[in-house]
Design a protein around this motif. Structure first.
Motif, short mmCIF file in Angstrom:
data_model
loop_
_atom_site.label_atom_id
_atom_site.label_comp_id
_atom_site.label_asym_id
_atom_site.label_seq_id
_atom_site.Cartn_x
_atom_site.Cartn_y
_atom_site.Cartn_z
N THR A 1 0.89 -1.34 0.02
CA THR A 1 -0.20 -0.05 -0.02
C THR A 1 0.83 1.28 -0.04
O THR A 1 0.45 2.53 0.30
N SER A 2 2.34 1.36 -0.26
CA SER A 2 3.07 2.33 -0.27
C SER A 2 4.28 2.16 -0.94
O SER A 2 4.63 0.68 -1.27
N ALA A 3 4.86 2.97 -1.67
CA ALA A 3 6.22 2.64 -2.36
C ALA A 3 6.91 3.91 -2.50
O ALA A 3 6.33 5.14 -2.16
N ILE A 4 8.23 3.99 -2.74
CA ILE A 4 9.10 5.18 -2.65
C ILE A 4 9.52 5.44 -4.27
O ILE A 4 10.43 4.42 -4.56
N ILE A 5 9.36 6.64 -4.57
CA ILE A 5 9.95 6.83 -6.01
C ILE A 5 11.08 7.69 -5.79
O ILE A 5 11.42 8.53 -4.99
N ARG A 6 12.30 6.97 -6.39
CA ARG A 6 13.73 7.75 -6.06
C ARG A 6 14.16 8.16 -7.32
O ARG A 6 13.56 7.77 -8.60
N GLY A 7 15.10 9.08 -7.21
CA GLY A 7 15.90 9.55 -8.44
C GLY A 7 15.44 10.75 -9.25
O GLY A 7 15.65 11.26 -10.21
N VAL A 8 14.06 11.26 -8.33
CA VAL A 8 13.43 12.63 -8.84
C VAL A 8 14.39 13.89 -8.80
O VAL A 8 15.36 13.63 -7.77
N ARG A 9 14.07 15.00 -9.28
CA ARG A 9 15.01 16.08 -9.05
C ARG A 9 14.34 17.09 -7.96
O ARG A 9 13.10 17.12 -7.78
#
Length: 950
Positions: A805-813
């Protein structure tokens, strides 16, 4: 050349004769020139000057002759020609009629001339010259003007302008008021070595044809070749033998194609690679001079003496570039020249021959003062004095003269052991006399005490071959060994042969090739003797021969073979191996009989795979070991039979609506048992009684899709896959259960939340959908995210697996706004999207690393200090620092956090440490300082401070 003065230099004479008061003369067309005070010829240090040149009188071939008291030589030939150019004929040229779009050739027809020409054309009036482009071309060979496609602007008068490059004179032809296709390419062009060749090609046509070049032998052009497509010129600089060949010019446009071929032929004038050298020879000696030259065609040779050609006589032989003179006399003294020539030129080489007389002299070939000889044998005492001419030779023994025809046999002289012999040489034609004392004696004979023998040894062992002798102790022995009458060079032969002791030799790690005859030869100054021994080497058998497949079925093959050499140990067993295109090298096979005895030369191989190409080989074994394998048999294919192996890993599922997808691993080719191999797919709804079947006629197929609108989503089916080939059907595999294609999830996730964790991370959460709702499974969730300035079509995608029910998005600016949606997905694809939420990432972490890092040690503590890192306006504030330290470069570091700019680490000081410092804030971790190395400091409580600037 215009009529003025000419200066011809005699520098082509190789030998410098000026120091010997040389005399120079000149010939014109073979006739001697006699300079006079009133003549327009004059000599200056051997150079010929011609004043007031006259074309009729002075044109021709000149040659310089230089001579003095030692001889005469001639120079190579030099041509004197006069450049000129006459005027064009004055009659007008008729006009040329041509349709618009056609091609035309305007002929130049240059006047009579001598010297190279260049061509240009005037359009209407001077100085309006025709410019060359893809449509217009001026040949520098013929002067003709080619216009590939005539346009209305081409109407007018054209005048050919010819320039002589030597005299610089220019003449114009009569104007041609503005006829068939022409390509400037002669059949054969002869090109000199090292020169630059240009070949022109131009074609007429509408549209304007493009010009391309290629070699007919397919060899690509080298980098030096210049192909100018705009003008159709092929240029090859520094022409060499490899550039010769047939070239093709290809002209083509949208309406057709035309080609023309021509050959470039290589030639080279002679070039001397071996020259005669000055030589001094005694009377009656022989002379051999060789002269070699390269060139194409192959050069011919002639020899000259003092400027006159030499012919073969009794003592003088002239053959190609070889000159030999036997029994030299004083009359042979002089200057000699070798002349190598072909149709492209001649080259000269000079050498002087001196013939001298020499008085008798023994300094170069002294008689030996002491010679030992064998009783009852022969002795030869050589007398080779240096003298020229050759004189008479006489011998004396004591005071008695010896006849030259006398053969002296040394026999037993009773108790007299040593003989004093005096020899005297007296020479005719000189009063010189030389006497030499020579001593002879009779030593004890040399005897080999080792008897002849035959030795037996096994491969890999070492052996000593003896050679023991008795001999006269006053004589030095020399031992020489031969193997099969070939001299053994110790240190070569792979290090197998070694000198052992006295005359014995050792052979280490003996091989089959070392079997044969060994000879020990013993030599002294007086006599020589030898003895031989035969060496037999026993080893594994040699490879069998003539492997034949006599008969073959689907699973068996009958083989026969012939025995190879047994290498002095009988063959006990044979082993058969096989290989196929599918096996990893050679593999042992099962045979009937199971053990193939050494006297048996046939066997049957069983348990082979049907319809597979096999190669067989045979190995022989004896008591010593297994030998090398035979050469492989010819390939033989086993017979076909129905298949026995079913596909592995049958599975399926997924696909589009109303589809049943069935997959499997294809059966390997070596297990298909025949041609025409395919699959039979059988399936039925779970619980049904009858089977539906479909044939898949491809051996490489791995998938079958059944589509029917009546198939419900995610319905179970029973499936089995069978095989067949040209020989019939094979078995079916086991029955498995596969589900038909499902539908995408029908609902969208809710309660979407997104928050920024740092400048590069976003955490997204949602409420999960219930699983297996109306057979619409949820296998996971798909997150789609994009920047505010982008469109959704450019979104990045990240998927989760299972009921997360959750996730972390990495690599954004950092400092950017992002839009995020969430969808549920399964094998049919992604379902409906959630509402779109937005989130702004935090400012980026500090970009500056900690500076002025200082450290010292005190009482087993490492004390670190550094400057405060100040964030820039667009960066997040520093809230603390991470100190990373480790004991070696490759281990994981330990981490200590602090919100100050100093730290104490309690660490043992008997180890080396590697330390880095990073600032951090809400935007994440910043740039790290350079890695600091703190060395091992045993037994010290205080060290000086070190400063590192970054």
């Amino acid at each position: 050349m215009e009529e003025s003065a000419a200066f011809i230099n005699c520098l082509s004479i190789v030998l410098d004769l000026t120091a010997f008061h040389s005399v120079f003369r000149w010939k014109l067309n073979g006739t001697a020139i006699t300079p006079k005070s009133v003549s327009h010829y004059s000599l200056s240090g051997g150079n010929l000057r011609i004043s007031n040149l006259d074309k009729d009188q002075d044109a021709g071939t000149y040659q310089c002759l230089a001579f003095n008291s030692f001889g005469t030589i001639v120079s190579r030939e030099a041509s004197l020609t006069f450049a000129y150019m006459e005027n064009f004929k004055t009659h007008r040229r008729s006009s040329v009629s041509v349709r618009e779009g056609q091609g035309v050739v305007l002929l130049c027809g240059p006047p009579s001339h001598s010297g190279d020409l260049t061509f240009s054309w005037i359009f209407n009036e001077y100085p309006s010259f025709v410019k060359q482009d893809t449509r217009r071309f001026i040949s520098q060979e013929t002067g003709n003007l080619y216009i590939a496609k005539v346009e209305p602007s081409d109407v007018g008068n054209y005048t050919c302008v010819v320039t002589n490059t030597v005299t610089k004179t220019r003449v114009q032809g009569p104007p041609t008021p503005l006829p068939k296709i022409e390509v400037q390419f002669p059949e054969i062009v002869h090109v000199a070595k090292g020169s630059t060749v240009k070949v022109e090609c131009f074609a007429l046509g509408n549209p304007v044809p493009s010009i391309n070049w290629r070699r007919m032998d397919g060899i690509p052009f080298s980098r030096k070749v210049d192909v100018r497509k705009a003008s159709g010129v092929l240029e090859i600089p520094y022409f060499q033998q490899e550039d010769a060949g047939t070239y093709e010019c290809v002209a083509e446009n949208s309406r057709g194609r035309n080609t023309v071929k021509g050959k470039l032929s290589f030639y080279a004038p002679p070039h001397l690679i071996e020259k005669p050298q000055d030589v001094q020879k005694p009377i009656d000696d022989s002379l051999v001079w060789e002269c070699k030259a390269t060139g194409k065609p192959k050069p011919s040779y002639r020899w000259m003496k003092n400027g006159e050609n030499l012919e073969s006589l009794e003592r003088i032989q002239v053959a190609n570039g070889l000159l030999s003179i036997s029994r030299l006399t004083l009359s042979d003294i002089g200057m000699y020249q070798c002349v190598a020539g072909n149709k492209h030129g001649e080259v000269y080489s000079n050498a002087e021959l001196k013939v001298i007389a020499v008085a008798p002299d023994f300094s170069q070939s002294q008689l030996r003062s002491h010679t030992m000889v064998k009783e009852g044998g022969d002795v030869l005492m050589e007398c080779r004095p240096k003298m020229s001419p050759w004189g008479g030779i006489s011998w004396r023994k004591g005071t008695n003269n010896l006849s030259l025809s006398l053969v002296i046999s040394i026999s037993s002289l009773g108790s007299l052991h040593n003989i004093m012999v005096a020899f005297s040489m007296r020479f005719v034609a000189t009063s010189f006399t030389l006497t030499v004392v020579h001593v002879c004696c009779f030593p004890e004979p040399t005897i080999i005490t080792t008897p002849p023998s035959t030795l037996d040894v096994t491969v890999g062992e070492s052996i000593v071959l003896p050679c023991q002798v008795t001999h006269d102790p006053s004589l030095e022995l020399k031992f020489t060994w031969f193997f099969n009458e070939q001299l053994i060079h110790f240190g070569n032969h792979g290090g197998y042969f070694e000198k052992h002791s006295a005359g014995d030799i050792m052979i280490r790690n003996i091989q089959l090739r070392h079997a044969g005859k060994y000879t020990c030869a013993v030599q002294t100054k007086v006599d020589s003797i030898s003895i031989a021994a035969d060496l037999v080497v026993r080893g594994p058998p040699g490879p069998p021969t003539s492997i034949h497949v006599e008969e073959i079925s689907d699973t068996t093959a009958s083989l026969s073979w012939r025995p190879g050499p047994d290498n002095h140990s009988p063959v006990t067993t044979y082993t058969i191996q096989a290989r196929t295109p599918f096996s990893l090298g050679w593999q042992a096979v099962t045979t009937v009989p199971e053990m193939v005895g050494g006297r048996r030369l046939t066997a049957t191989v069983i348990d082979l795979s049907p319809w597979v190409e096999y190669e067989f080989r045979v190995l022989a074994s004896n008591a010593i070991g297994t030998g090398e394998p035979s050469k492989p048999s010819k390939q033989a294919r086993t017979k076909e039979t129905s298949p026995k192996v079913t596909p592995a890993n049958v599975s399926g599922g997924g696909g589009s609506r109303s589809e049943l997808v069935i997959t499997w691993e294809p059966v390997p080719e070596e297990l298909q048992n025949g041609g025409g191999f395919g699959y039979v797919v059988a399936f039925r709804p779970y619980g049904a009684t009858g089977w539906m079947q479909a044939a898949v006629p491809s051996s490489e197929a791995s998938k079958y899709v059944f589509k029917n609108d009546s198939i419900q989503p995610f319905s179970p089916f029973q499936v089995k896959v069978g095989v067949y080939n040209n020989e019939g059907e094979g078995p079916f595999g086991p029955v498995i259960t596969i589900y038909s294609a499902e539908e995408e999830p029908g609902r969208a996730p809710t309660r979407i939340r997104a928050k920024s964790l740092s400048a590069s991370e976003i955490e997204v959460s949602w409420k999960a959908l219930p699983w297996n709702t109306s057979k619409r499974r949820v296998l996971g969730y798909e997150l789609r995210y994009w920047e505010k300035r982008e469109k959704e079509e450019a979104a990045s995608v990240q998927r989760t697996v299972g009921n997360q029910t959750s996730a972390i998005i990495r690599g954004v600016r950092g400092s950017n706004t992002y839009y995020v949606t969430v969808r549920a997905y399964n094998t049919a694809g992604a379902g409906l999207p959630s509402v779109t939420v937005n989130v702004t990432t935090k400012k980026p972490p500090p970009s500056q690393p900690p500076a002025k890092v200082m450290w010292n040690t005190l009482n087993s503590k490492i004390i670190l200090n550094w400057e405060q890192v100040k964030a820039l306006e667009n960066e997040s504030e520093v809230t603390g620092y991470k100190v990373l330290y480790k004991r070696n470069r490759h281990s994981r570091p330990s981490v200590m956090e602090t919100n100050t700019t100093s730290v104490e680490l309690s660490l043992p000081m008997d180890e080396e440490y590697f330390i880095q410092i990073k600032p951090f804030g809400e935007g994440g971790e910043g740039s790290s300082s350079r890695q600091i190395t703190i060395p091992r400091i045993p037994g010290q409580s205080l060290v000086d401070c070190f400063l590192i600037l970054h």
